[in-house]
Design a protein around this motif. Structure first.
Motif, PDB file in Angstrom:
ATOM      1  N   GLU A  12       4.220   4.873  12.314  1.00 45.88           N
ATOM      2  CA  GLU A  12       2.842   5.377  12.284  1.00 45.88           C
ATOM      3  C   GLU A  12       2.341   5.478  10.849  1.00 45.88           C
ATOM      4  OE1 GLU A  12       0.429   6.063  14.404  1.00 45.88           O
ATOM      5  OE2 GLU A  12       1.556   5.671  16.213  1.00 45.88           O
ATOM      6  N   TYR A  13       3.201   5.956   9.965  1.00 47.23           N
ATOM      7  CA  TYR A  13       2.806   6.109   8.561  1.00 47.23           C
ATOM      8  C   TYR A  13       2.514   4.748   7.933  1.00 47.23           C
ATOM      9  CZ  TYR A  13       2.887   7.156   3.613  1.00 47.23           C
ATOM     10  OH  TYR A  13       2.549   7.251   2.287  1.00 47.23           O
ATOM     11  N   GLN A  14       3.399   3.792   8.147  1.00 42.76           N
ATOM     12  CA  GLN A  14       3.218   2.459   7.570  1.00 42.76           C
ATOM     13  C   GLN A  14       1.930   1.825   8.089  1.00 42.76           C
ATOM     14  OE1 GLN A  14       3.842  -0.862   9.167  1.00 42.76           O
ATOM     15  NE2 GLN A  14       3.469  -1.866   7.210  1.00 42.76           N
ATOM     16  N   GLN A  15       1.672   1.973   9.385  1.00 43.63           N
ATOM     17  CA  GLN A  15       0.448   1.426   9.968  1.00 43.63           C
ATOM     18  C   GLN A  15      -0.785   2.134   9.395  1.00 43.63           C
ATOM     19  OE1 GLN A  15       0.306   1.838  14.218  1.00 43.63           O
ATOM     20  NE2 GLN A  15      -1.312   0.325  14.441  1.00 43.63           N
ATOM     21  N   SER A  16      -0.689   3.433   9.200  1.00 41.40           N
ATOM     22  CA  SER A  16      -1.819   4.206   8.667  1.00 41.40           C
ATOM     23  C   SER A  16      -2.136   3.832   7.222  1.00 41.40           C
ATOM     24  CB  SER A  16      -1.514   5.703   8.741  1.00 41.40           C
ATOM     25  OG  SER A  16      -1.346   6.124  10.063  1.00 41.40           O
ATOM     26  N   MET A  17      -1.122   3.467   6.463  1.00 45.36           N
ATOM     27  CA  MET A  17      -1.303   3.202   5.037  1.00 45.36           C
ATOM     28  C   MET A  17      -1.627   1.738   4.724  1.00 45.36           C
ATOM     29  SD  MET A  17      -1.277   6.008   3.511  1.00 45.36           S
ATOM     30  CE  MET A  17      -1.310   5.399   1.840  1.00 45.36           C
ATOM     31  N   GLU A  18      -1.771   0.903   5.729  1.00 43.14           N
ATOM     32  CA  GLU A  18      -2.068  -0.514   5.484  1.00 43.14           C
ATOM     33  C   GLU A  18      -3.322  -0.709   4.651  1.00 43.14           C
ATOM     34  OE1 GLU A  18      -2.074  -2.480   9.282  1.00 43.14           O
ATOM     35  OE2 GLU A  18       0.090  -2.806   9.219  1.00 43.14           O
ATOM     36  N   ASP A  19      -4.342   0.112   4.869  1.00 42.56           N
ATOM     37  CA  ASP A  19      -5.578  -0.011   4.101  1.00 42.56           C
ATOM     38  C   ASP A  19      -5.639   0.972   2.931  1.00 42.56           C
ATOM     39  OD1 ASP A  19      -5.964   2.350   5.467  1.00 42.56           O
ATOM     40  OD2 ASP A  19      -7.881   1.775   6.375  1.00 42.56           O
ATOM     41  N   GLY A  20      -4.536   1.669   2.685  1.00 42.14           N
ATOM     42  CA  GLY A  20      -4.472   2.560   1.531  1.00 42.14           C
ATOM     43  C   GLY A  20      -5.002   3.972   1.767  1.00 42.14           C
TER      44      GLY A  20
ATOM     45  N   GLU B 203      -5.773   8.598  12.393  1.00 44.68           N
ATOM     46  CA  GLU B 203      -4.406   8.303  11.953  1.00 44.68           C
ATOM     47  C   GLU B 203      -3.664   9.584  11.604  1.00 44.68           C
ATOM     48  OE1 GLU B 203      -5.191   3.850  10.040  1.00 44.68           O
ATOM     49  OE2 GLU B 203      -5.472   5.649   8.794  1.00 44.68           O
TER      50      GLU B 203
END
Length: 154
Positions: A111-119, A125
């Motif tokens: 979830e964290y990695q997906q949330s941080m894709e756009d910075g 999220e």
């Protein structure tokens, strides 16, 4: 009787009736009369409240933690009730908890990695991350309870 006393007695009665009077007697080892005194609003029983151990035993058998919820409300707190009832005895003990912990942590990191894709983390999220964090916390609580039960709180 104080307002607080009446409130607790009302929720004690709800707890006993949720479990069923006969079953509550079996679970607590108390008689019907004794249980009735714990939630009676008559003056002669104003100072009688259910022992906390009996509350814990009944809430384990109940569909909802009535007295614990009332205590939380009285203190200005709130409960997050988890209907999956994970703290009941289940097979696997600590070993199963370690596996569940690894899986839950992997879900959180995903979830964290997906949330941080756009910075940046959006509100939705953040809500998903909070949900995963809470579920991870519950696994840790389960593990703590298993360790305390298996090893006496060493």
């Amino acid at each position: 009787m104080s307002v607080v006393g009446r409130y607790l007695k009302k929720h004690t009665e709800a707890l006993v009736k949720d479990v069923g009077v006969e079953q509550a007697c079996l679970v607590t080892g108390k008689s019907k009369a004794t249980l009735g005194r714990y939630y009676s609003d008559h003056d002669e029983h104003a100072d009688r409240f259910m022992p906390i151990e009996a509350v814990a035993l009944l809430e384990k058998a109940a569909s909802y933690p009535h007295v614990t919820g009332a205590l939380a409300e009285l203190s200005g707190s709130s409960l997050q009730y988890d209907e999956r009832r994970p703290n009941r005895e289940r097979p696997g003990g600590v070993n199963a908890d370690v596996i569940a912990l690894s899986q839950r942590f992997a879900m959180l990191m995903g979830e964290y990695q997906q949330s941080m894709e756009d910075g940046k983390i959006t509100v939705s999220e953040a809500k998903r991350l909070l949900k995963e964090t809470t579920l991870l916390q519950q696994v840790l609580i389960d593990m703590k309870l298993h360790l305390e039960n298996d090893h006496g709180g060493a």
